[in-house]
Write a protein that holds these residues in place. Sequence first.
Motif, PDB file in Angstrom:
ATOM      1  N   ALA A  13       6.036   5.309   7.171  1.00 17.03           N
ATOM      2  CA  ALA A  13       5.669   4.982   5.794  1.00 17.03           C
ATOM      3  C   ALA A  13       6.144   3.575   5.442  1.00 17.03           C
ATOM      4  O   ALA A  13       5.442   2.819   4.767  1.00 17.03           O
ATOM      5  N   LEU A  14       7.329   3.235   5.924  1.00 20.54           N
ATOM      6  CA  LEU A  14       7.847   1.899   5.627  1.00 20.54           C
ATOM      7  C   LEU A  14       6.975   0.821   6.258  1.00 20.54           C
ATOM      8  O   LEU A  14       6.722  -0.218   5.657  1.00 20.54           O
ATOM      9  N   ILE A  65       1.077  -3.225   3.376  1.00 16.63           N
ATOM     10  CA  ILE A  65       0.446  -3.337   2.054  1.00 16.63           C
ATOM     11  C   ILE A  65       1.079  -4.474   1.251  1.00 16.63           C
ATOM     12  O   ILE A  65       0.396  -5.309   0.662  1.00 16.63           O
ATOM     13  N   VAL A  66       2.407  -4.499   1.266  1.00 16.18           N
ATOM     14  CA  VAL A  66       3.101  -5.514   0.475  1.00 16.18           C
ATOM     15  C   VAL A  66       2.739  -6.911   0.963  1.00 16.18           C
ATOM     16  O   VAL A  66       2.527  -7.826   0.177  1.00 16.18           O
ATOM     17  N   LEU A  99      -4.152   0.600   8.607  1.00 13.51           N
ATOM     18  CA  LEU A  99      -3.523   1.600   7.742  1.00 13.51           C
ATOM     19  C   LEU A  99      -4.083   2.991   8.017  1.00 13.51           C
ATOM     20  O   LEU A  99      -3.341   3.982   8.059  1.00 13.51           O
ATOM     21  N   LYS A 159       3.781   1.080   6.892  1.00 12.35           N
ATOM     22  CA  LYS A 159       2.571   0.983   6.071  1.00 12.35           C
ATOM     23  C   LYS A 159       2.848   0.202   4.796  1.00 12.35           C
ATOM     24  O   LYS A 159       2.076  -0.659   4.377  1.00 12.35           O
ATOM     25  N   ALA A 160       3.990   0.520   4.192  1.00 17.14           N
ATOM     26  CA  ALA A 160       4.322  -0.163   2.938  1.00 17.14           C
ATOM     27  C   ALA A 160       4.454  -1.660   3.164  1.00 17.14           C
ATOM     28  O   ALA A 160       3.958  -2.462   2.366  1.00 17.14           O
TER      29      ALA A 160
END
Lengths: 138, 184, 627
Positions: free
Chosen positions: A114-115, A121-122, A90, A117-118
């Motif tokens: 960003a997606l 995380i998810v 990240l 990274k998201a």
Amino acid sequence: MTTSTMYALAAAAVLILTAGGGVGLAVLFRLTNQLVVGDGRLPRVVLERVVVPTEPMALLRWRREQDEERMAVARRVAAYRSGATVLVVLAALTVFEYVMNLVGISVFGLFVIALVKAAIIVHYFMHVATVFAAGDGH
Amino acid sequence: MHGEYRVALRNNRLGLWLFFLSESFLFMGILVSRFYLWGNTRPELNQLNGLLVTTVLLLSSFTMNRAETALVQNDRKTFLNCLLLTVALGTLFLAGVVVFEWGGHIRPSDGAYGAVLFGMTGMHALHVVSGIVFILIVWNNGRRGLYSSEQHWGVEACAIWWHYVDLVWVFFYPALYLMGQAVH
Amino acid sequence: MRTFFKLGFVRGLLGQVLGTLFGMGLVTGTRAALGYDPLWAAEPAWVIGGLLGTLGFMIGVGALTDWAKWAIGVETPMHHGAPAGQPEWTRYFAVDLSHKVIGVQYTVWGIMVLLVGGFLATLFRVELLQPGMQYFTTDRYNTLISAHGIIMISAILLGVGGMINYLVPLMIGASDMAFPRLNAFGFWINVPASLLLITAMFVGGWDTGWTAYPPNSLRTALGGPLFFLGFYTIGISSIVGGLNLLVTVFTMRPPSMNLFRMPIFVWAAVGTSVLQLLATQLVGLAMLMLIVERSLHMGFFTPVLNEAAIALNSPPGDPVLFQHLFWFYSHPAVYVFVLPGLGIISELLPVFARKPLFGYKWIALSSIGIAFLGFLVWAHHMFTSGMSNYLRLPFMYATLIIAVPTGVKFFSWLGTLWGGKLTYPTPMLFVLGAISVFLLGGLTGPPAATITTDLYLHDSYWVVGHFHQTFFGGFMFPFFAAMYYWFPKVTGRKYNEALGKLHFWLMLPSFWVMSLGQIWAGLLGMRRRIADYDPALGVQNIQVWITIAAFVIALSILIGLYNFIVSARSAEVAESNPWRSRSPEWQIPSPIPEHSFAMPLAVVGEPYDYGLPGSVYVRMAPAGAGD
Ligand code: HEM
Ligand SMILES: [Cu+2]
């Protein structure tokens, strides 16, 4: 701001995030007795003087217990390490996004990063898969 | 695991995720407002500050994850310490937002720049505060030994809530600091 | 007296008053500490007061108690029945975790709010009897129509919540909702919200209509911010209610009930809940932005820049943004209001036609289709707003496409009726009335959705007529159908059939007169939300008719309520399954015992095979009825 100062800033960012963040973390975890891979030492039992049983069944049982303990430690280390890996990825993506922006990436491109990274995380931090599992712990 | 706990856990997880979905619409609405009003521009903000608060929040996500993992691995000391670390990092993040972002040259009443800047950071900061309170509650209960490595929905909920707040920042950071042309 | 002060409701009210005063004190104290002059600033005091008052209510009523205990690590077992040492009726005035109690609470509070909203309508209808201003100032008039709008919307949301909470767990054989405490929270937060809305009328009112468009809403009187806050609070209830329902339906069905064997109302509830869960956040955001723009001068919606903003080269705010945010919720919201009602129609028709529901799957999927498409059409409310021109056409076509899933429902209703052995007790009359009225609404929508005609129809009485038709057809008539239909289930008694029919035969024709009158007045050029009209428009006769019809509707509703109240207290005991329904809730005793299902439910057949010999839907200990 000139381009060169921007690149300098980017370089500083890389330094701060990777080296600085890493050192900072190491210090923080030192304080709480934790290195980045977690409490990787073998349990204290092993370090104490132990008498290895000689009777075959007892020996077998003793070995199994030893193995289980080692496996538990290995599991713990692996679990901690995967969290650290996600952090590094990240952080790298954040730096990447920053640098790419200096180079001149489109808004769409930034959204894609960003997606990604998201999604990481998810999946890794929020364990989205557990929602679809039938409610069995981890 | 106890049957009733299993059922409750399943419901709780689904419920919390649905709440995330709902909250995502809130944050999407905020992002849409940002693009609607700012278009392809953005105000000049301190880049270093943006990177710093982003890093701090990212680190806090890591420590939160470490806390949860530690509990699952029955490593209680790490669990509690990492919760406190997360609180510290979260507070640091808030300080960064309040002191540096809000203390800059832009006021809330300064046109669409001020409104959206304070709107985005303010709504996000509110969620960070809620997360910090949540962590403190979980820390307190954890200290009293109310969670086991198998049954700890409270910890799980707190952790993924915190990660969710971080996830929102993953989108807010570029929207505030990177996307569009900086206007002087 | 002791019992009185032990009622959660009374404590909640006390909490709200104290919270409000505390909030006002907080603001005033802060101002004193900062040396502001004057000390009393009405708007921040009321906004913070309203916020803390809501919190005070929730604390007082006890909706937060269990969660507070969890936070300090205290277990809270589920409590069944009345509060310890209190009589049974007190359950309804306190935080109770049973979905059956909560369903009744929603419904009763909804009807009370409905009465308030209806009362306001009768007031301004009297003003409209003649041109010129007779009874109110224009500001008062504006407050009345604005309050009527939002209060009715909250009444509808309450009615929807009542039907869903009471019926869905029973229909899927679940013991309760997935999150009983959240359920209670979701109901109780409506009470301070309703009170906020009512207070708003008395602290200056507001004149924006229920849509709260800036820049007007940024300048309107003090009632404005209280209305925003009330709207916001109602939204919280919608979100948690939708969330709770979705989890309940997805996880608490018996394994044998697959999705396409759920009673059809459950599908409608799912569609509604998806919209509530997701869309509501946007209107909450819009309201919040209005509040902060008013109090902190954050210029989201103001296209004027101050000097500092000019120095920053900041772009200005934009009032059209508000309309996008608002309608992104409020268009889907109209489906929140009507989907459950349409579900009731689909649910009841087969029972009274003694025939299988025509095209079950299509109806089920059309609810989901409407919910999905509902997200894509919001800007049909904005054809005249000055939004970008290229947005108009896609939104027009998207809107017209929604007619397809809606049409699917219609044809399946007709298919169900076709060749059925129809009987006409009161619920069936209301169902048929609903279909006729909803059809009207469906016909007056497309001209408003077509850009060329909407440029003339927009903001006219046409729109008023259109949405009253859709609300009455999609909510009011089905709601009363549901009230009569499940009355024996909830109370265990029979309602008075003659009074029920009187209610219907007063309400239906007068509604037709009222809404067709509105449509006609709109075509003649009567603007909506305007207190006065030019006699030369030629609408005065129409206004008289509308007013008379409105009073007859009000009378009919009062007759209905009289029927419910008197019958619930003293009417004959009803049979356990008077409509010979196959649905699970009719296979258990009425009124329903605390633990609804003594035995787990097993689905063994299709839900709507009415009239097919030997077919069974569900099985339990006392073998199911049905034919
Ligand atoms: C499902 C039932 C429906 C409900 C509950 C409903 C409700 C409403 C409401 C409340 C308004 C007025 C909003 C306001 O300005 O205060 C409205 C306006 C409108 N409706 Fe509907 N409606 C329904 C069906 C339809 C259909 C089927 C269409 C078209 C195919 C349609 C098209 C419109 C349009 C275009 C407007 C805006 C008119 C204007 O302001 O100029 N509606 N509707
Ligand atoms: Cu609409």
